[in-house]
Each structure stands twice: as C-alpha cells, then as structure tokens.
Design a protein around this motif. Structure first.
Motif, PDB file in Angstrom:
ATOM      1  N   ARG A   1      13.515  81.134   6.612  1.00 32.83           N
ATOM      2  CA  ARG A   1      14.970  81.175   6.759  1.00 32.83           C
ATOM      3  C   ARG A   1      15.625  81.740   5.493  1.00 32.83           C
ATOM      4  NH1 ARG A   1      14.994  75.504  10.185  1.00 32.83           N
ATOM      5  NH2 ARG A   1      15.151  76.496  12.251  1.00 32.83           N
ATOM      6  N   GLU A   2      15.080  81.409   4.359  1.00 31.59           N
ATOM      7  CA  GLU A   2      15.624  81.953   3.103  1.00 31.59           C
ATOM      8  C   GLU A   2      15.482  83.477   3.060  1.00 31.59           C
ATOM      9  OE1 GLU A   2      13.857  80.066  -0.250  1.00 31.59           O
ATOM     10  OE2 GLU A   2      14.645  78.063   0.269  1.00 31.59           O
ATOM     11  N   LYS A   3      14.444  83.992   3.673  1.00 29.64           N
ATOM     12  CA  LYS A   3      14.218  85.444   3.709  1.00 29.64           C
ATOM     13  C   LYS A   3      14.988  86.136   4.832  1.00 29.64           C
ATOM     14  CE  LYS A   3       9.500  85.029   1.881  1.00 29.64           C
ATOM     15  NZ  LYS A   3       8.056  85.174   2.206  1.00 29.64           N
ATOM     16  N   GLY A   4      15.703  85.339   5.648  1.00 29.18           N
ATOM     17  CA  GLY A   4      16.470  85.916   6.743  1.00 29.18           C
ATOM     18  C   GLY A   4      15.621  86.323   7.938  1.00 29.18           C
ATOM     19  N   LEU A   5      14.431  85.717   8.070  1.00 27.58           N
ATOM     20  CA  LEU A   5      13.515  86.091   9.153  1.00 27.58           C
ATOM     21  C   LEU A   5      13.568  85.123  10.336  1.00 27.58           C
ATOM     22  CD1 LEU A   5      10.430  87.080   6.957  1.00 27.58           C
ATOM     23  CD2 LEU A   5      12.159  88.591   7.965  1.00 27.58           C
ATOM     24  N   LEU A   6      14.143  83.932  10.110  1.00 29.02           N
ATOM     25  CA  LEU A   6      14.310  82.944  11.185  1.00 29.02           C
ATOM     26  C   LEU A   6      15.758  82.493  11.253  1.00 29.02           C
ATOM     27  CD1 LEU A   6      11.382  80.330  11.217  1.00 29.02           C
ATOM     28  CD2 LEU A   6      11.707  82.305  12.699  1.00 29.02           C
ATOM     29  N   GLU A   7      16.205  82.192  12.470  1.00 30.95           N
ATOM     30  CA  GLU A   7      17.547  81.652  12.659  1.00 30.95           C
ATOM     31  C   GLU A   7      17.647  80.276  12.004  1.00 30.95           C
ATOM     32  OE1 GLU A   7      19.937  83.300  13.822  1.00 30.95           O
ATOM     33  OE2 GLU A   7      19.069  84.912  15.039  1.00 30.95           O
ATOM     34  N   GLN A   8      18.867  79.884  11.669  1.00 25.17           N
ATOM     35  CA  GLN A   8      19.064  78.624  10.952  1.00 25.17           C
ATOM     36  C   GLN A   8      19.009  77.402  11.854  1.00 25.17           C
ATOM     37  OE1 GLN A   8      19.255  78.216   7.658  1.00 25.17           O
ATOM     38  NE2 GLN A   8      19.019  80.412   7.310  1.00 25.17           N
ATOM     39  N   ASP A   9      19.464  77.535  13.091  1.00 23.15           N
ATOM     40  CA  ASP A   9      19.682  76.345  13.906  1.00 23.15           C
ATOM     41  C   ASP A   9      18.734  76.218  15.095  1.00 23.15           C
ATOM     42  OD1 ASP A   9      20.686  78.542  15.146  1.00 23.15           O
ATOM     43  OD2 ASP A   9      22.519  77.575  15.872  1.00 23.15           O
ATOM     44  N   ARG A  10      17.771  77.115  15.213  1.00 24.92           N
ATOM     45  CA  ARG A  10      16.782  77.018  16.285  1.00 24.92           C
ATOM     46  C   ARG A  10      15.511  77.757  15.874  1.00 24.92           C
ATOM     47  NH1 ARG A  10      18.392  77.379  21.024  1.00 24.92           N
ATOM     48  NH2 ARG A  10      16.873  78.636  22.118  1.00 24.92           N
ATOM     49  N   LEU A  11      14.466  77.590  16.639  1.00 22.55           N
ATOM     50  CA  LEU A  11      13.196  78.254  16.343  1.00 22.55           C
ATOM     51  C   LEU A  11      13.204  79.612  17.011  1.00 22.55           C
ATOM     52  CD1 LEU A  11      10.817  75.187  16.815  1.00 22.55           C
ATOM     53  CD2 LEU A  11      11.833  76.055  14.692  1.00 22.55           C
TER      54      LEU A  11
ATOM     55  N   ARG B   1      11.954  89.844  13.938  1.00 18.36           N
ATOM     56  CA  ARG B   1      11.211  90.432  15.061  1.00 18.36           C
ATOM     57  C   ARG B   1      10.528  91.735  14.661  1.00 18.36           C
ATOM     58  NH1 ARG B   1      15.656  88.375  17.979  1.00 18.36           N
ATOM     59  NH2 ARG B   1      16.706  90.408  18.149  1.00 18.36           N
ATOM     60  N   LEU B   2      11.103  92.416  13.666  1.00 17.38           N
ATOM     61  CA  LEU B   2      10.454  93.643  13.177  1.00 17.38           C
ATOM     62  C   LEU B   2       9.163  93.338  12.431  1.00 17.38           C
ATOM     63  CD1 LEU B   2      13.553  95.616  11.821  1.00 17.38           C
ATOM     64  CD2 LEU B   2      12.350  95.974  13.985  1.00 17.38           C
ATOM     65  N   PHE B   3       9.062  92.124  11.892  1.00 19.77           N
ATOM     66  CA  PHE B   3       7.881  91.723  11.107  1.00 19.77           C
ATOM     67  C   PHE B   3       7.267  90.462  11.701  1.00 19.77           C
ATOM     68  CE2 PHE B   3      10.872  93.917   8.293  1.00 19.77           C
ATOM     69  CZ  PHE B   3      10.068  94.939   7.804  1.00 19.77           C
ATOM     70  N   LEU B   4       7.198  90.418  13.028  1.00 21.43           N
ATOM     71  CA  LEU B   4       6.808  89.188  13.711  1.00 21.43           C
ATOM     72  C   LEU B   4       5.395  88.740  13.332  1.00 21.43           C
ATOM     73  CD1 LEU B   4       7.713  87.026  15.648  1.00 21.43           C
ATOM     74  CD2 LEU B   4       6.902  88.411  17.550  1.00 21.43           C
ATOM     75  N   ASN B   5       4.480  89.679  13.203  1.00 24.77           N
ATOM     76  CA  ASN B   5       3.114  89.285  12.834  1.00 24.77           C
ATOM     77  C   ASN B   5       3.080  88.574  11.483  1.00 24.77           C
ATOM     78  OD1 ASN B   5       1.974  90.247  15.194  1.00 24.77           O
ATOM     79  ND2 ASN B   5       1.418  92.231  14.330  1.00 24.77           N
ATOM     80  N   SER B   6       3.859  89.074  10.547  1.00 23.95           N
ATOM     81  CA  SER B   6       3.912  88.438   9.217  1.00 23.95           C
ATOM     82  C   SER B   6       4.553  87.059   9.303  1.00 23.95           C
ATOM     83  CB  SER B   6       4.688  89.324   8.242  1.00 23.95           C
ATOM     84  OG  SER B   6       4.033  90.549   8.042  1.00 23.95           O
ATOM     85  N   VAL B   7       5.586  86.933  10.144  1.00 28.68           N
ATOM     86  CA  VAL B   7       6.230  85.635  10.340  1.00 28.68           C
ATOM     87  C   VAL B   7       5.216  84.635  10.881  1.00 28.68           C
ATOM     88  CG1 VAL B   7       7.958  84.387  11.701  1.00 28.68           C
ATOM     89  CG2 VAL B   7       8.547  86.574  10.646  1.00 28.68           C
ATOM     90  N   LEU B   8       4.443  85.036  11.884  1.00 26.72           N
ATOM     91  CA  LEU B   8       3.469  84.140  12.498  1.00 26.72           C
ATOM     92  C   LEU B   8       2.352  83.765  11.546  1.00 26.72           C
ATOM     93  CD1 LEU B   8       3.225  85.769  16.043  1.00 26.72           C
ATOM     94  CD2 LEU B   8       4.439  83.689  15.401  1.00 26.72           C
ATOM     95  N   GLU B   9       1.946  84.719  10.720  1.00 30.89           N
ATOM     96  CA  GLU B   9       0.859  84.431   9.759  1.00 30.89           C
ATOM     97  C   GLU B   9       1.252  83.318   8.794  1.00 30.89           C
ATOM     98  OE1 GLU B   9       0.031  88.169   7.938  1.00 30.89           O
ATOM     99  OE2 GLU B   9      -0.952  88.992   9.719  1.00 30.89           O
ATOM    100  N   THR B  10       2.550  83.163   8.557  1.00 28.88           N
ATOM    101  CA  THR B  10       3.019  82.093   7.674  1.00 28.88           C
ATOM    102  C   THR B  10       2.577  80.727   8.179  1.00 28.88           C
ATOM    103  OG1 THR B  10       4.971  83.429   7.119  1.00 28.88           O
ATOM    104  CG2 THR B  10       5.088  81.067   6.625  1.00 28.88           C
ATOM    105  N   PHE B  11       2.571  80.548   9.508  1.00 26.39           N
ATOM    106  CA  PHE B  11       2.218  79.238  10.084  1.00 26.39           C
ATOM    107  C   PHE B  11       0.708  79.054  10.178  1.00 26.39           C
ATOM    108  CE2 PHE B  11       6.464  80.232  11.637  1.00 26.39           C
ATOM    109  CZ  PHE B  11       7.135  79.064  11.301  1.00 26.39           C
TER     110      PHE B  11
END
Length: 381
Positions: free
Chosen positions: A352-362, A369-379
């Motif tokens: 969320r700090e990087k602006g890659l996830l919404e603040q109030d929902r998952l 969405r442009l970097f979705l694979n990188s977002v998922l790798e975080t988890f």
C-alpha cells in the motif's frame, strides 16, 4: 476462530480432442474413437467418491472443460447432468458452462447441449483469421467461427463467451484489433481475451514461433482494453471482459477462493473442511491423468492430495483474489482461510505504501495490476 465453508462448484474434464494444438499444455489427447459410455460411468463413480466433500452445500456452477468437450454427444451430457442432479443439490439458478469448438460438426449439436441443461457456452475461437488459425493448429476456419456463434444463438444460448487470443505469431496491432472488432461485432455476453504464452511440454515450446515484440504486445493490450470498454465490456479479471451482470460465475468462485470438486481424467479440485477447532483447512487434489487409466475400475480416482500449509494460505488466497480488478473485501480473507488478516499485514502495508494495493480492500491498484506478478511474489516470501 470458527470457519464457514465457502461456496461450491464442480469442474468436469473431458480429455479428448480432434487434434492437439501446439500451444496447449492441458491434459488433452487425440482420439480415434471415444468410449462415451465407459467415460460416463467412470465420471459417475468419480463424483460418488466426492460426495463427502459437499458437506451439505448447494452446487452453484458446473464447468465442462477439456480437451474438447463438444466432441461428446448431447445424449452424453443429458445423462451426465441428470445423474449429477440426482447426486448433488443444484442451485435454482445454477450456471452450467461447456467449452466448445466452432467446427460445423459440433455446431450441429448445440441444440442437444442446450436441451441437456447447459446454459452457458464458451466458444474457443482464438482468431477470426485463417492464417492465424492455421498457425495455431486449429481445425476450424474464420467463417465457421462466425457461423458457430449464430448457431449457438439459434439453439437458445443467450449467455455466450468467445475465447480470443492475441500476441499471435507475427501478429501486428492492426490484425489483433481486427480480431477483437469481429468478436465485439458478434455481441457475445463475455469475451475472454488473453495473450498467447509459450508453455513447457507443448509443440511451440520445442519449436517456438516468432511472436510480436514487447512494444507491439503492449500496444495491443492498451488499444484492445480501450476498445472493449467502449463496447460495454468491463474488465473484471486479468483476461475476462463481460457485459453487465454476465461475469463467469464459475470462474469468479475460483478467484474468490471458493471450493470446487474436480472429476474426470486429470481434473483438479480444492475443498475446505473444518478441523476439530472449527477452523478451515484447505485440501487440494488431482485425479489420475491418462484416460486409459481413468477408465479402469478404480477404488480411488484421487492420485494426489495435499493439505495446504497454513503459512501458504495467504499466498494461495492472494494469488486468486488479486486477479480480480475489484478484488475482495478484507473480511473474505478470514472467511476463506480462518486466519486473521494481521498475518499478512506487513506485506499489505508495504504494498500500500508503494501504491500497488488499494487502502480499504484487497485489490491491486491500476499500477499494481501492471506488476501483478511482483505483487503476488510478496506474499510468497
């Protein structure tokens, strides 16, 4: 933390096809003749072994995939669905989807499929241009694809998906848009529009075709998404675009981390169960893959089962729900995993700090969405 069982769907796999496409990595096998009655009997025995996993739930959707499900007769599906309805509780508004190829032989069967109870058809068109279809190893032509849409409507299918690929061998942006414009002109309720990828264990992997350069692929994606939106097809998932109220309910259940039984050669399933503490545990399984093995009398069709480790559940959950443009509400995480959201809080905060996830929902932001694979790798860390 007491869990509640998620919604339940059913996936049915038909493993045969007329010709194996060079890009296909699914469990599909070319056939000389299809043992319909033997396969029907095996499917019924298979689902009988899965009844304990239902746990009182109503079946919300059925999806028949393959292979090429439309090589089977209308009588096969009439008997299969009738037996399934005896064994499993169907929702009053159950969505029953079947994948079909647009060849003339299959198109002639559409009325029988509709009479059997199938109420949603997904046509594997892939392209409306004969040279591209030939390069993809498809057995139908562009005219047959257009005719199949008309025949499906005549048979009573008002809920119709067109499967379309882009980024095809040597495809320009103009050619990709011609395909998309033709699909839009046919006015289906849903379009699955996705980029061709080269997968392992395929003919294309062994002998790769010349694919468009990255800048062309990016231009195709941007222009195509704009064109779909203008035509009233809202993107709700990475490669799924639908008219209002026509999202694929079966696939939505996957992406919302719902449960699904899997029957048929090579089918996969995901089922939740409550442990002694009342918490959900998630079990994944697969069925024996080769049709000739599946057709033999079997005490157990499952050949592999794995209880998903609790520490892996955040990644498994996010890998699905973040494919959805709108994502899901935060409470669904606990509803589907029996874990508090706090176990993922560090990763959520960083994204969320990087602006890659919404603040109030998952949900991923447009940037996320442009970097979705990188977002998922975080988890997965």
């Amino acid at each position: 933390m007491t869990g509640k069982l998620p919604p339940l769907s059913l996936y049915v796999h038909t493993p045969w096809c007329v010709r194996k496409c060079p890009y296909c990595d699914f469990n599909s096998h070319e056939f000389q003749s299809i043992p319909e009655q033997a396969y029907l009997a095996a499917l019924i025995k298979d689902v009988q072994q899965e009844l304990d996993s239902v746990q009182g739930r109503t079946l919300q959707s059925i999806f028949v995939g393959g292979g090429t499900p439309s090589v089977m007769s209308g009588d096969f599906y009439q008997r299969l669905l009738a037996k399934l309805a005896e064994l499993l509780p169907f929702a009053d508004d159950i969505e029953i989807t079947m994948e079909a190829n647009p060849g003339t032989t299959e198109a002639a069967r559409f009325e029988a499929y509709r009479a059997a109870g199938i109420n949603r058809l997904s046509l594997g068109v892939q392209s409306f241009q004969d040279p591209q279809l030939k390069a993809l190893g498809r057995i139908h032509g562009a005219k047959e694809a257009i005719r199949a849409v008309s025949e499906a409507r005549k048979a009573g299918f008002d809920n119709l998906n067109i499967d379309l690929m882009h980024g095809l061998p040597k495809q320009s942006e103009a050619l990709a848009m011609q395909d998309l414009e033709q699909a839009i002109a046919l006015n289906p309720s849903h379009i699955s529009w996705y980029q061709l990828t080269i997968e392992a264990n395929t003919a294309f992997y062994s002998s790769p075709p010349v694919l468009p350069p990255d800048d062309t692929l990016w231009a195709i994606q941007e222009t195509g998404q704009h064109k779909l939106a203008q035509a009233g097809f809202a993107q709700y998932e990475v490669s799924a675009y639908a008219k209002s109220g026509k999202q694929a309910r079966h696939n939505l259940n996957y992406w919302q981390f719902g449960d699904y039984l899997g029957i048929g050669a090579g089918a996969h399933g995901k089922v939740s169960q409550l442990n002694d503490k009342g918490d959900l545990e998630v079990l994944r399984y697969r069925k024996t893959r080769m049709p000739e093995h599946y057709l033999k009398p079997m005490l157990k069709y499952r050949i592999g089962e794995e209880l998903v480790a609790r520490e892996d559940l955040p990644f498994e959950f996010m890998m699905n729900v973040l494919r959805l443009n709108e994502g899901v509400s935060e409470h669904l995480f606990t509803d589907r995993t029996s874990l508090p959201l706090e176990v993922a809080e560090r990763n959520l905060s960083a994204l969320r700090e990087k602006g890659l996830l919404e603040q109030d929902r998952l949900a991923a932001t447009a940037q996320g969405r442009l970097f979705l694979n990188s977002v998922l790798e975080t988890f997965a860390e």
